[in-house]
Design a protein around this motif. Sequence first.
Motif, mmCIF file in Angstrom:
data_model
loop_
_atom_site.group_PDB
_atom_site.id
_atom_site.type_symbol
_atom_site.label_atom_id
_atom_site.label_comp_id
_atom_site.label_asym_id
_atom_site.label_seq_id
_atom_site.Cartn_x
_atom_site.Cartn_y
_atom_site.Cartn_z
ATOM 1 N N UNK A 62 0.874 -1.169 0.000
ATOM 2 C CA UNK A 62 0.000 0.000 0.000
ATOM 3 C C UNK A 62 0.914 1.222 0.000
ATOM 4 N N UNK A 63 0.932 1.935 -1.121
ATOM 5 C CA UNK A 63 1.846 3.055 -1.323
ATOM 6 C C UNK A 63 1.086 4.364 -1.171
ATOM 7 N N UNK A 64 1.561 5.244 -0.293
ATOM 8 C CA UNK A 64 0.930 6.554 -0.112
ATOM 9 C C UNK A 64 1.351 7.491 -1.235
ATOM 10 N N UNK A 65 0.366 8.174 -1.842
ATOM 11 C CA UNK A 65 0.655 9.126 -2.908
ATOM 12 C C UNK A 65 0.486 10.571 -2.444
ATOM 13 N N UNK A 66 -0.412 10.789 -1.488
ATOM 14 C CA UNK A 66 -0.628 12.143 -1.001
ATOM 15 C C UNK A 66 -2.071 12.364 -0.630
ATOM 16 N N UNK A 67 -2.322 12.837 0.606
ATOM 17 C CA UNK A 67 -3.645 13.102 1.161
ATOM 18 C C UNK A 67 -4.451 11.797 1.121
ATOM 19 N N UNK A 68 -5.471 11.679 0.261
ATOM 20 C CA UNK A 68 -6.282 10.463 0.243
ATOM 21 C C UNK A 68 -5.851 9.456 -0.801
ATOM 22 N N UNK A 69 -4.704 9.671 -1.431
ATOM 23 C CA UNK A 69 -4.281 8.826 -2.535
ATOM 24 C C UNK A 69 -3.430 7.648 -2.097
ATOM 25 N N UNK A 70 -3.855 6.432 -2.486
ATOM 26 C CA UNK A 70 -3.096 5.218 -2.188
ATOM 27 C C UNK A 70 -3.095 4.320 -3.409
ATOM 28 N N UNK A 71 -1.968 3.668 -3.634
ATOM 29 C CA UNK A 71 -1.829 2.691 -4.702
ATOM 30 C C UNK A 71 -1.657 1.326 -4.067
ATOM 31 N N UNK A 72 -2.538 0.383 -4.408
ATOM 32 C CA UNK A 72 -2.504 -0.956 -3.828
ATOM 33 C C UNK A 72 -1.966 -1.934 -4.865
ATOM 34 N N UNK A 73 -0.891 -2.625 -4.491
ATOM 35 C CA UNK A 73 -0.235 -3.518 -5.422
ATOM 36 C C UNK A 73 -0.071 -4.902 -4.807
ATOM 37 N N UNK A 87 -4.104 14.029 -3.919
ATOM 38 C CA UNK A 87 -4.196 15.482 -4.075
ATOM 39 C C UNK A 87 -2.786 16.040 -4.058
ATOM 40 N N UNK A 88 -2.394 16.678 -5.165
ATOM 41 C CA UNK A 88 -1.058 17.270 -5.285
ATOM 42 C C UNK A 88 -1.102 18.803 -5.338
ATOM 43 N N UNK A 89 -2.150 19.357 -5.960
ATOM 44 C CA UNK A 89 -2.200 20.811 -6.184
ATOM 45 C C UNK A 89 -2.334 21.574 -4.873
ATOM 46 N N UNK A 90 -3.272 21.166 -4.023
ATOM 47 C CA UNK A 90 -3.434 21.722 -2.680
ATOM 48 C C UNK A 90 -3.456 23.250 -2.649
ATOM 49 N N UNK A 91 -4.504 23.894 -3.173
ATOM 50 C CA UNK A 91 -4.612 25.354 -3.050
ATOM 51 C C UNK A 91 -4.558 25.763 -1.576
ATOM 52 N N UNK A 133 -9.906 2.826 -10.147
ATOM 53 C CA UNK A 133 -9.701 4.016 -9.314
ATOM 54 C C UNK A 133 -10.978 4.203 -8.501
ATOM 55 N N UNK A 134 -10.865 4.163 -7.181
ATOM 56 C CA UNK A 134 -12.032 4.210 -6.301
ATOM 57 C C UNK A 134 -12.168 5.601 -5.698
ATOM 58 N N UNK A 135 -13.264 6.271 -5.997
ATOM 59 C CA UNK A 135 -13.499 7.645 -5.552
ATOM 60 C C UNK A 135 -14.607 7.633 -4.508
ATOM 61 N N UNK A 136 -14.297 8.109 -3.304
ATOM 62 C CA UNK A 136 -15.281 8.107 -2.225
ATOM 63 C C UNK A 136 -16.314 9.202 -2.344
ATOM 64 N N UNK A 137 -15.905 10.396 -2.782
ATOM 65 C CA UNK A 137 -16.851 11.486 -2.995
ATOM 66 C C UNK A 137 -16.209 12.515 -3.917
ATOM 67 N N UNK A 138 -16.993 13.529 -4.300
ATOM 68 C CA UNK A 138 -16.580 14.400 -5.392
ATOM 69 C C UNK A 138 -15.849 15.670 -5.021
ATOM 70 N N UNK A 139 -15.495 15.894 -3.752
ATOM 71 C CA UNK A 139 -14.808 17.121 -3.364
ATOM 72 C C UNK A 139 -13.483 17.279 -4.105
ATOM 73 N N UNK A 140 -13.057 18.530 -4.253
ATOM 74 C CA UNK A 140 -11.885 18.845 -5.067
ATOM 75 C C UNK A 140 -10.618 18.148 -4.589
ATOM 76 N N UNK A 141 -10.476 17.961 -3.264
ATOM 77 C CA UNK A 141 -9.232 17.386 -2.762
ATOM 78 C C UNK A 141 -9.135 15.895 -3.045
ATOM 79 N N UNK A 142 -10.184 15.317 -3.632
ATOM 80 C CA UNK A 142 -10.142 13.917 -4.041
ATOM 81 C C UNK A 142 -10.279 13.752 -5.549
ATOM 82 N N UNK A 143 -10.694 14.800 -6.242
ATOM 83 C CA UNK A 143 -11.044 14.616 -7.649
ATOM 84 C C UNK A 143 -10.358 15.604 -8.597
ATOM 85 N N UNK A 144 -10.002 16.798 -8.119
ATOM 86 C CA UNK A 144 -9.517 17.829 -9.038
ATOM 87 C C UNK A 144 -8.241 17.431 -9.768
#
Length: 371
Positions: A62-73, A87-91, A133-144
Amino acid sequence: MPTGVVTGGARAARGLLCALLVMLAGCHWLRTGRPEPFAPVAGQTVKRIGECPSGCTDSLDIVAMGVGGYLLMPWQDTTQLVMTPPSFTNPTLWWMALGDWWLGSSPNAGRINRRLAALPNAGPDRLSRVRAVLVGHGHYDHLMDLPPLSPLLANATVYGSRTVQHLLAPLETIAPWHVRAVDSLAATDDTHTGQEIVVAPHLRVRAIAWDHAPNIGNIVIANDTERAPRTKLPRTVHGWKLGRVHAYTIDIGTRADTVDVRVFVHDAAGSPDVVRRAASVLRAMPAARHTVAIIAAANFDQAHAYPDILLAHLAPDHVIFGHWEDFFRSSEKPPRIVRGIRGSELVHVVERYQGGRWTALTPGATLRLRF
């Protein structure tokens, strides 16, 4: 960048919002915290867990990518991977309050590319092997930041709510990009356990109805749905609407009737009722030899008895603190704890149930479960 008509009333409301944020700048929920309570595993480090008295035969990274992002291998088959969006942009908070309404917010392509280059464990080669790719909800910090990653995820299907499908509709022009709504497939309780999604013979996913704790007071930001497919991606962070919220199980097994590892992941703290219903779904599913729960640190104290009820029912082998980084801070800076929470309090809650069986991962770090 497109602009819209802003009425005098809307300008006044936005001005009041900005003033409110400035006045509340000293409140604890606007201050970021030092990461020490979470003792995060350093980037590019692999933390190994799991005991195999008669010898390990497989593992899951389980690799952490940032905030809610994980890669499962799963090492059993590294061509069939699962991901949750990073989430990489992080306004910044101040951009959100003072700039987003008028100038809008878009993904920071340069920052995204630099972060991917700094994450070799989740680089372009591995992203090309993502199937779900599993998306829990549509907020910007998970989808933008997902649209700029779409060329690297050409072999993936995105699963999320109907709102997520409508928000990402402009990407349907990128063949074979595909977004599938799971609202009608999601489990709700032990009598309605939903429909399993077969990603690969050894890899199965199930959506479970969930909800989102309030962001501020009793308010859930952007708490709305997207009722029709969009022709353009949202211009502001507030345009990325919540929609229905889902948690997911990711089941890994050597046979269709065997669950070696179950990962239960969600990207928002949930209310007691929804947590109990989700727990009843999990009890009705085939038992798993090992369970890992990726819980949401952000707003954990805005949901009553979270994550207490979840951990008491699920009794996972290990807990990963998800969504723990301050996503109002550049992802290229050393991570700090998300604003508004007291990390030591969350650690105290988790340790009541887990002892030391928990981990926070810095982006780039890996948790390896051996079994």
